[in-house]
Design an enzyme around this catalytic site. Structure first.
Site, PDB file in Angstrom:
ATOM      1  N   ASP A   1       0.812  -1.228   0.000  1.00  0.00           N
ATOM      2  CA  ASP A   1       0.000   0.000   0.000  1.00  0.00           C
ATOM      3  C   ASP A   1       0.840   1.272   0.000  1.00  0.00           C
ATOM      4  O   ASP A   1       0.451   2.292   0.571  1.00  0.00           O
ATOM      5  CB  ASP A   1      -0.958   0.015   1.218  1.00  0.00           C
ATOM      6  CG  ASP A   1      -1.849  -1.205   1.227  1.00  0.00           C
ATOM      7  OD1 ASP A   1      -2.236  -1.650   0.135  1.00  0.00           O
ATOM      8  OD2 ASP A   1      -2.148  -1.701   2.326  1.00  0.00           O
TER       9      ASP A   1
ATOM     10  N   LYS B   1       1.757   1.952  -5.202  1.00  0.00           N
ATOM     11  CA  LYS B   1       2.263   1.323  -6.439  1.00  0.00           C
ATOM     12  C   LYS B   1       1.333   1.600  -7.615  1.00  0.00           C
ATOM     13  O   LYS B   1       1.782   1.798  -8.742  1.00  0.00           O
ATOM     14  CB  LYS B   1       2.419  -0.196  -6.236  1.00  0.00           C
ATOM     15  CG  LYS B   1       3.430  -0.552  -5.146  1.00  0.00           C
ATOM     16  CD  LYS B   1       3.490  -2.040  -4.914  1.00  0.00           C
ATOM     17  CE  LYS B   1       2.246  -2.614  -4.286  1.00  0.00           C
ATOM     18  NZ  LYS B   1       1.983  -2.170  -2.908  1.00  0.00           N
TER      19      LYS B   1
ATOM     20  N   LYS C   1      -0.610   4.218  -8.179  1.00  0.00           N
ATOM     21  CA  LYS C   1      -0.410   5.588  -8.691  1.00  0.00           C
ATOM     22  C   LYS C   1       0.891   5.675  -9.496  1.00  0.00           C
ATOM     23  O   LYS C   1       0.917   6.258 -10.589  1.00  0.00           O
ATOM     24  CB  LYS C   1      -0.362   6.592  -7.536  1.00  0.00           C
ATOM     25  CG  LYS C   1       0.051   7.959  -8.019  1.00  0.00           C
ATOM     26  CD  LYS C   1       0.287   8.982  -6.960  1.00  0.00           C
ATOM     27  CE  LYS C   1       1.185  10.052  -7.546  1.00  0.00           C
ATOM     28  NZ  LYS C   1       1.086  11.328  -6.882  1.00  0.00           N
TER      29      LYS C   1
ATOM     30  N   GLY D   1      -4.625  -4.331  -3.691  1.00  0.00           N
ATOM     31  CA  GLY D   1      -5.612  -3.288  -3.977  1.00  0.00           C
ATOM     32  C   GLY D   1      -4.817  -2.058  -4.375  1.00  0.00           C
ATOM     33  O   GLY D   1      -4.153  -1.453  -3.534  1.00  0.00           O
TER      34      GLY D   1
ATOM     35  N   GLN E   1       1.783  -6.230  -3.136  1.00  0.00           N
ATOM     36  CA  GLN E   1       2.291  -6.309  -1.759  1.00  0.00           C
ATOM     37  C   GLN E   1       3.589  -5.518  -1.595  1.00  0.00           C
ATOM     38  O   GLN E   1       3.711  -4.471  -2.200  1.00  0.00           O
ATOM     39  CB  GLN E   1       2.472  -7.793  -1.337  1.00  0.00           C
ATOM     40  CG  GLN E   1       1.158  -8.560  -1.234  1.00  0.00           C
ATOM     41  CD  GLN E   1       0.561  -8.951  -2.566  1.00  0.00           C
ATOM     42  OE1 GLN E   1       1.219  -9.549  -3.383  1.00  0.00           O
ATOM     43  NE2 GLN E   1      -0.688  -8.621  -2.788  1.00  0.00           N
TER      44      GLN E   1
HETATM   45  P1  GDP Z   1      -0.811   0.309  -3.546  1.00  0.00           P
HETATM   46  O1  GDP Z   1      -1.435  -0.947  -3.065  1.00  0.00           O
HETATM   47  O2  GDP Z   1       0.673   0.336  -3.319  1.00  0.00           O
HETATM   48  O3  GDP Z   1      -1.147   0.632  -4.977  1.00  0.00           O
HETATM   49  O4  GDP Z   1      -1.402   1.493  -2.654  1.00  0.00           O
HETATM   50  P2  GDP Z   1      -2.947   1.686  -2.229  1.00  0.00           P
HETATM   51  O5  GDP Z   1      -3.705   2.144  -3.409  1.00  0.00           O
HETATM   52  O6  GDP Z   1      -3.429   0.489  -1.505  1.00  0.00           O
HETATM   53  O7  GDP Z   1      -2.809   2.830  -1.143  1.00  0.00           O
HETATM   54  C1  GDP Z   1      -2.208   4.049  -1.449  1.00  0.00           C
HETATM   55  C2  GDP Z   1      -3.226   5.177  -1.188  1.00  0.00           C
HETATM   56  O8  GDP Z   1      -2.555   6.404  -1.166  1.00  0.00           O
HETATM   57  C3  GDP Z   1      -4.271   5.314  -2.281  1.00  0.00           C
HETATM   58  O9  GDP Z   1      -5.456   5.773  -1.700  1.00  0.00           O
HETATM   59  C4  GDP Z   1      -3.675   6.364  -3.215  1.00  0.00           C
HETATM   60  O10 GDP Z   1      -4.667   7.084  -3.948  1.00  0.00           O
HETATM   61  C5  GDP Z   1      -3.011   7.258  -2.215  1.00  0.00           C
HETATM   62  N1  GDP Z   1      -1.806   7.960  -2.692  1.00  0.00           N
HETATM   63  C6  GDP Z   1      -0.813   7.517  -3.500  1.00  0.00           C
HETATM   64  N2  GDP Z   1       0.177   8.424  -3.595  1.00  0.00           N
HETATM   65  C7  GDP Z   1      -0.212   9.476  -2.826  1.00  0.00           C
HETATM   66  C8  GDP Z   1       0.406  10.727  -2.480  1.00  0.00           C
HETATM   67  O11 GDP Z   1       1.517  11.050  -2.885  1.00  0.00           O
HETATM   68  N3  GDP Z   1      -0.297  11.531  -1.627  1.00  0.00           N
HETATM   69  C9  GDP Z   1      -1.528  11.206  -1.124  1.00  0.00           C
HETATM   70  N4  GDP Z   1      -2.126  12.045  -0.297  1.00  0.00           N
HETATM   71  N5  GDP Z   1      -2.115  10.037  -1.431  1.00  0.00           N
HETATM   72  C10 GDP Z   1      -1.465   9.184  -2.249  1.00  0.00           C
HETATM   73  P1  IMO Z   2      -1.018  -4.224  -2.156  1.00  0.00           P
HETATM   74  O1  IMO Z   2      -0.576  -4.795  -3.475  1.00  0.00           O
HETATM   75  C1  IMO Z   2      -0.993  -4.684   2.174  1.00  0.00           C
HETATM   76  C2  IMO Z   2      -1.121  -8.782   3.726  1.00  0.00           C
HETATM   77  C3  IMO Z   2      -2.373  -9.238   4.462  1.00  0.00           C
HETATM   78  C4  IMO Z   2      -1.755 -10.220   5.446  1.00  0.00           C
HETATM   79  C5  IMO Z   2      -0.646 -10.870   4.629  1.00  0.00           C
HETATM   80  C6  IMO Z   2      -1.044 -12.216   4.030  1.00  0.00           C
HETATM   81  O2  IMO Z   2      -2.299  -3.471  -2.223  1.00  0.00           O
HETATM   82  O3  IMO Z   2       0.090  -3.477  -1.501  1.00  0.00           O
HETATM   83  P2  IMO Z   2      -2.573 -12.893   1.966  1.00  0.00           P
HETATM   84  O4  IMO Z   2      -4.041 -12.699   1.728  1.00  0.00           O
HETATM   85  O5  IMO Z   2      -1.700 -12.269   0.936  1.00  0.00           O
HETATM   86  O6  IMO Z   2      -2.217 -14.326   2.228  1.00  0.00           O
HETATM   87  O7  IMO Z   2      -2.283 -12.114   3.372  1.00  0.00           O
HETATM   88  O8  IMO Z   2      -0.333  -9.962   3.584  1.00  0.00           O
HETATM   89  N1  IMO Z   2      -1.362  -8.249   2.365  1.00  0.00           N
HETATM   90  C7  IMO Z   2      -1.269  -6.951   2.046  1.00  0.00           C
HETATM   91  N2  IMO Z   2      -1.035  -5.862   2.823  1.00  0.00           N
HETATM   92  N3  IMO Z   2      -1.134  -4.541   0.843  1.00  0.00           N
HETATM   93  C8  IMO Z   2      -1.347  -5.616   0.057  1.00  0.00           C
HETATM   94  O9  IMO Z   2      -1.370  -5.530  -1.293  1.00  0.00           O
HETATM   95  C9  IMO Z   2      -1.459  -6.893   0.655  1.00  0.00           C
HETATM   96  N4  IMO Z   2      -1.686  -8.139   0.185  1.00  0.00           N
HETATM   97  C10 IMO Z   2      -1.611  -8.953   1.246  1.00  0.00           C
HETATM   98  O10 IMO Z   2      -2.999  -8.160   5.099  1.00  0.00           O
HETATM   99  O11 IMO Z   2      -1.133  -9.514   6.491  1.00  0.00           O
HETATM  100 MG    MG Z   3      -2.942  -1.585  -1.763  1.00  0.00          MG
END
Ligand code: GDP
Ligand code: IMO
Ligand code: MG
Length: 427
Positions: free
Chosen positions: A13, A16, A18, A40, A223
């Site tokens: 999270d 990635k 973005k 996600g 992840q």
């Molecule tokens: P990912 O799984 O690595 O793609 O990240 P997620 O989407 O799960 O979580 C990142 C969150 O931060 C999302 O809600 C993005 O829209 C938000 N985001 C990404 N880059 C930035 C940033 O530079 N600033 C802010 N405020 N939000 C960001």
């Molecule tokens: P993105 O790609 C954050 C975490 C779960 C749990 C562990 C194992 O959005 O960064 P799983 O269902 O993979 O067997 O769960 O890994 N986890 C993540 N945490 N971002 C993710 O994906 C994750 N995908 C799995 O919360 O701790």
């Molecule tokens: Mg994510």
């Protein structure tokens, strides 16, 4: 310099989605190489927000071919609903390619994920419950079902029989659940075959031919480094290799083809699910990071655990991935703190330790050693260049870069595509 890897440098999270979307307009292919719909990835384009789980974020860039590599685990029902959801919003998904060697998350894998977690009780991993671990376990046990198996009913039936043989014993005798019928699973899986057929391809060949023609291929990790099955905080990890090497095995591309490895790094730290997290905050600062950063899981809706930046982890990510660059995200979230603590080392049983300990016991005992950096109050969300940032924000970025071991080549100052400061070009 055709192949780049973009991956999470912390516990997922990091932003990635973005970062991938930002580069999507300039690359020919975006490839997911591991994980599944446990991911996600959020992409914000103008006033539109997309949450992608299985599809590579390049699907939103019209010129780009999105690829689901052999290392990914695919839940066909999730994939099809993600595709139709995007189609309804006017996104063309017809270029998608799915590896015939990718493994399928079957309904029984999802069941096993959930019952295993329930029986682990207090010791549960906090998985996303999407069947990820059990599907990779079947792959390694050589009883997995692959996308190509959907096109041979007899083989599919034999494989489902083999996979359910032991699982049904386990489900009925150990977990007190009903047995799963082979016929029902086969019927459900065959129902996906025609719908997926237009996308199924020999993606290894496609990608290697593309690289030979000097096309640009971007590998999008799911992840993050600390969730890696080999290099993460085992057993509190996911069941695949999000680290850079995973791009090679998960897409069938040799390491000599990869010229750039970009680590996505949040300006603070978050984690979802169980496991050690030295800089985790349980006070109002943690609450503020969660609120301002919108730190709620895209896949499960769970609140993310929040803490200060951990430079020990960033250094570790640089090492195990051979990072060439960092993309620092969410710097804007830190606006308004008078001082920002940054973890520069750990104290473990009274000793200062600069590098991530390999021992699980030591890591569980690690206490953060903080250095305080001065904060800033100015709104930075409109900053377009490094020099637009207030002096203290510049100093924060420079300090993180120094501690983390690779240049910070881009900075996120907001969720939107354009809310990015580009320092060194990635392409
Ligand atoms: P990912 O799984 O690595 O793609 O990240 P997620 O989407 O799960 O979580 C990142 C969150 O931060 C999302 O809600 C993005 O829209 C938000 N985001 C990404 N880059 C930035 C940033 O530079 N600033 C802010 N405020 N939000 C960001
Ligand atoms: P993105 O790609 C954050 C975490 C779960 C749990 C562990 C194992 O959005 O960064 P799983 O269902 O993979 O067997 O769960 O890994 N986890 C993540 N945490 N971002 C993710 O994906 C994750 N995908 C799995 O919360 O701790
Ligand atoms: Mg994510």
């Amino acid at each position: 310099m055709p192949a780049l890897v973009l991956l999470g440098a912390q516990w997922g999270d990091e932003g990635k989605g973005k970062a991938t979307d930002l580069l999507g307009g300039s690359v020919d292919y975006v490839v997911r190489y591991q994980g599944g719909n446990n991911a996600g990835h959020t992409v914000v384009v103008g006033d539109q927000k997309y949450a992608l789980h299985l599809l590579p974020s390049g699907i939103l860039s019209p010129g780009c071919t999105p690829v689901i590599g052999n290392g990914v685990v695919v839940d066909p029902s999730v994939l099809l609903s993600e595709l139709s959801g995007l189609n309804e919003r006017g996104v063309d998904t017809s270029k998608l390619l799915i590896s015939g060697n990718a493994h399928i998350i079957t309904p029984y894998n999802v069941t096993v994920d959930k019952v295993t977690e329930r029986f682990l009780g207090k010791r549960k991993i906090g998985t996303t419950g999407r069947g990820i671990g059990p599907t990779y376990a079947d792959k390694i046990n050589r009883v997995g079902i692959r996308v190509q198996d959907l096109y041979d009913e007899s083989i599919l039936t034999q494989k489902v029989e083999a996979a359910l043989d032991v699982k049904n014993q386990m489900l009925t005798k150990l977990y007190n659940r009903r047995a799963i019928a082979v016929g029902q699973v086969v019927e459900e899986l065959l129902g996906y075959a025609d719908k997926l057929a237009p996308y199924v391809a020999d993606t290894v060949l496609v990608l290697n031919e593309a690289l030979e023609q000097d096309k640009v291929v971007l590998f999008e990790g799911g992840q993050g480094t600390l969730l890696d099955i080999d290099h993460g905080t085992y057993p509190f990890v996911t069941s695949s290799n999000p680290t850079a090497g995973g791009a090679c095995t998960g897409a069938g591309v040799g390491p000599t083809k990869i010229s750039r490895v970009i680590g996505i790094l949040k300006a603070y730290t978050t984690r979802v699910g169980a496991g050690p997290f030295p800089t985790e905050l349980f006070d109002e600062d943690g609450e503020a990071l969660r609120r301002i950063g919108g730190e709620r899981g895209v896949t499960t809706g769970r609140d993310r655990r929040c803490g200060w930046f951990d430079a020990v982890i960033a250094r570790y990510a640089t090492r195990v991935n051979g990072l060439t660059d960092f993309f620092l995200t969410k710097l804007d979230v830190l606006t308004g703190w008078e001082q920002i603590p940054v973890c520069v080392a750990y104290e473990i049983d009274g000793k200062r330790v600069e590098e991530l300990p390999y021992s699980q016991t030591d890591f569980h005992h690690a206490k953060p050693v903080y250095e305080m950096l001065p904060g800033w109050n100015e709104d930075i969300s409109k900053a377009k260049s490094f020099s637009d940032l207030p002096k203290n924000a510049q100093a924060y970025v420079k300090a993180l870069e120094e501690m983390s071991g690779a240049p910070i080549s881009a900075i996120g100052v907001g969720p939107g595509r354009t809310e990015t400061i580009e320092i060194n070009s990635f392409l």
